[in-house]
Design a protein around this motif. Sequence first.
Motif, mmCIF file in Angstrom:
data_model
loop_
_atom_site.group_PDB
_atom_site.id
_atom_site.type_symbol
_atom_site.label_atom_id
_atom_site.label_comp_id
_atom_site.label_asym_id
_atom_site.label_seq_id
_atom_site.Cartn_x
_atom_site.Cartn_y
_atom_site.Cartn_z
ATOM 1 N N ASP A 158 -10.884 -0.469 11.412
ATOM 2 C CA ASP A 158 -11.203 0.359 10.252
ATOM 3 C C ASP A 158 -10.602 -0.208 8.969
ATOM 4 O O ASP A 158 -9.487 -0.714 8.965
ATOM 5 C CB ASP A 158 -10.673 1.790 10.444
ATOM 6 C CG ASP A 158 -11.459 2.560 11.487
ATOM 7 O OD1 ASP A 158 -12.087 1.914 12.355
ATOM 8 O OD2 ASP A 158 -11.439 3.793 11.445
ATOM 9 N N ASP A 159 -11.361 -0.086 7.883
ATOM 10 C CA ASP A 159 -10.822 -0.429 6.573
ATOM 11 C C ASP A 159 -9.970 0.733 6.067
ATOM 12 O O ASP A 159 -10.315 1.902 6.293
ATOM 13 C CB ASP A 159 -11.950 -0.695 5.578
ATOM 14 C CG ASP A 159 -12.722 -1.957 5.914
ATOM 15 O OD1 ASP A 159 -12.102 -2.902 6.429
ATOM 16 O OD2 ASP A 159 -13.946 -1.992 5.674
ATOM 17 N N LEU B 162 -5.738 -4.934 -0.869
ATOM 18 C CA LEU B 162 -6.866 -5.021 0.054
ATOM 19 C C LEU B 162 -7.082 -6.454 0.537
ATOM 20 O O LEU B 162 -7.465 -6.670 1.694
ATOM 21 C CB LEU B 162 -8.128 -4.471 -0.606
ATOM 22 C CG LEU B 162 -8.072 -2.966 -0.929
ATOM 23 C CD1 LEU B 162 -9.352 -2.517 -1.626
ATOM 24 C CD2 LEU B 162 -7.825 -2.130 0.329
ATOM 25 N N LYS B 163 -6.815 -7.428 -0.326
ATOM 26 C CA LYS B 163 -6.923 -8.824 0.105
ATOM 27 C C LYS B 163 -5.851 -9.151 1.137
ATOM 28 O O LYS B 163 -6.124 -9.835 2.135
ATOM 29 C CB LYS B 163 -6.804 -9.769 -1.094
ATOM 30 C CG LYS B 163 -6.933 -11.239 -0.714
ATOM 31 C CD LYS B 163 -6.931 -12.134 -1.941
ATOM 32 C CE LYS B 163 -7.069 -13.604 -1.539
ATOM 33 N NZ LYS B 163 -7.116 -14.502 -2.703
ATOM 34 N N ARG C 297 -7.316 -13.457 3.935
ATOM 35 C CA ARG C 297 -6.128 -12.953 3.255
ATOM 36 C C ARG C 297 -5.568 -14.015 2.301
ATOM 37 O O ARG C 297 -6.077 -15.133 2.220
ATOM 38 C CB ARG C 297 -5.032 -12.611 4.273
ATOM 39 C CG ARG C 297 -5.373 -11.498 5.223
ATOM 40 C CD ARG C 297 -4.279 -11.323 6.272
ATOM 41 N NE ARG C 297 -4.855 -10.721 7.469
ATOM 42 C CZ ARG C 297 -4.395 -10.875 8.701
ATOM 43 N NH1 ARG C 297 -3.309 -11.605 8.908
ATOM 44 N NH2 ARG C 297 -5.000 -10.314 9.729
ATOM 45 N N TYR D 288 0.842 -1.197 0.000
ATOM 46 C CA TYR D 288 0.000 0.000 0.000
ATOM 47 C C TYR D 288 0.878 1.249 0.000
ATOM 48 O O TYR D 288 0.659 2.195 -0.759
ATOM 49 C CB TYR D 288 -0.906 -0.019 1.223
ATOM 50 C CG TYR D 288 -1.925 1.096 1.321
ATOM 51 C CD1 TYR D 288 -3.280 0.844 1.107
ATOM 52 C CD2 TYR D 288 -1.561 2.398 1.679
ATOM 53 C CE1 TYR D 288 -4.233 1.852 1.219
ATOM 54 C CE2 TYR D 288 -2.492 3.409 1.783
ATOM 55 C CZ TYR D 288 -3.832 3.133 1.557
ATOM 56 O OH TYR D 288 -4.764 4.146 1.674
ATOM 57 N N GLU E 210 -6.831 -7.909 4.745
ATOM 58 C CA GLU E 210 -8.100 -8.293 5.363
ATOM 59 C C GLU E 210 -7.911 -8.453 6.873
ATOM 60 O O GLU E 210 -6.889 -8.965 7.333
ATOM 61 C CB GLU E 210 -8.598 -9.603 4.763
ATOM 62 C CG GLU E 210 -9.171 -9.469 3.361
ATOM 63 C CD GLU E 210 -10.596 -8.916 3.362
ATOM 64 O OE1 GLU E 210 -11.172 -8.721 4.454
ATOM 65 O OE2 GLU E 210 -11.126 -8.682 2.266
ATOM 66 N N LYS E 211 -8.907 -8.029 7.645
ATOM 67 C CA LYS E 211 -8.806 -8.129 9.106
ATOM 68 C C LYS E 211 -8.733 -9.581 9.564
ATOM 69 O O LYS E 211 -7.962 -9.917 10.469
ATOM 70 C CB LYS E 211 -10.009 -7.449 9.769
ATOM 71 C CG LYS E 211 -10.244 -6.003 9.354
ATOM 72 C CD LYS E 211 -9.112 -5.093 9.745
ATOM 73 C CE LYS E 211 -9.440 -3.640 9.405
ATOM 74 N NZ LYS E 211 -8.286 -2.752 9.618
#
Length: 331
Positions: free
Chosen positions: A279-280, A302-303, A312, A255, A306-307
């Motif tokens: 939070d995303d 984003l994958k 993931r 990121y 993942e929380k």
Amino acid sequence: MSSPSDGYPTIMLSGTDHDLPELLEGTYSKYSDERLLFNGRKAYLEAVFDNVTGRMVARKALRHEFRNDAEERRRFLREARVTAQLAHPNTIPVYEIGQTKMGSLYFTMKLLRGEDLYETIKRISQRDASALQSYPLSVLMDIFLQVCQALGFAHAHGVIHRDIKPENIWLGQFNEVVLLDWGVAKVWGVEDPPWEPEDFQTVRPEETVDREQLRTLTRSGQLPGTPLYMSPEQILGHKSIDERSDIFSLGVMLYELMTLKEPFYGETVRKTFDLIIHDDPIPPKERAPHRNIPDTFEAIILKAMEKEKKNRYQSVMEMAHDIQIAKDAII
């Protein structure tokens, strides 16, 4: 932590944390021409000349005041031995582990010249012409893929890095990419104790901190991590930390490579942790529209972040495969 890959020797606690035999004293005297490279709180790094092999090497040494500290000796030796046992093109070769006559531990390794990935990111964000020319998206992805290779190799041997961040990626002058700092790695047979945000050194969990502080903040004891890059399960103190925690940190780093900004930053350690857990992140394309981030890379990032770790990528090499496909599509 899941089992290491079949066919690969597992790096285990019994092979990394035992102390050195006394007979290893005495080799320290072969080094000369010391030049300080980095002066840390518990250890320091020097460039030294090895008079036996006739070459300059890097020597990392535990500070004298910690020479009898069992926990610091254990951690230092684990870093040296894990680094030595992970012989891969994207890890650093270790030449010797020893101790001085006064009992201070040291190990020597290849001397690298260049800069860490964070310095490169800063130069790109500052619109440095040389950095922009040298590090287009395709080159950054090549660097990231080499980090994935080193990390996948470590995971296959049962080692979880636990502190993946740009500062621990070294870029050499001749295109070398090296994943450094295995001092807080989790090896087979290690369990972590419970912990609280208060355990982080130098600041209180509610104290305002800037980004640079959050990049260097560490926790005393066994559970490691740098707040900006820690996975939710690291923050929550789960004992079952596995390779998917490193994958989350890889997602954070990817990121940052794409947007030149960290996805999670709060004004305090606690707020940063709350963002990571609850939070995303702002989607990369929205966060940095001027960077022209391809949709495929945004989906990969984003994958990886993942929380829930079950959502993931389940292996580093699976993530690397998708990155390679996405990279090939833009060239």
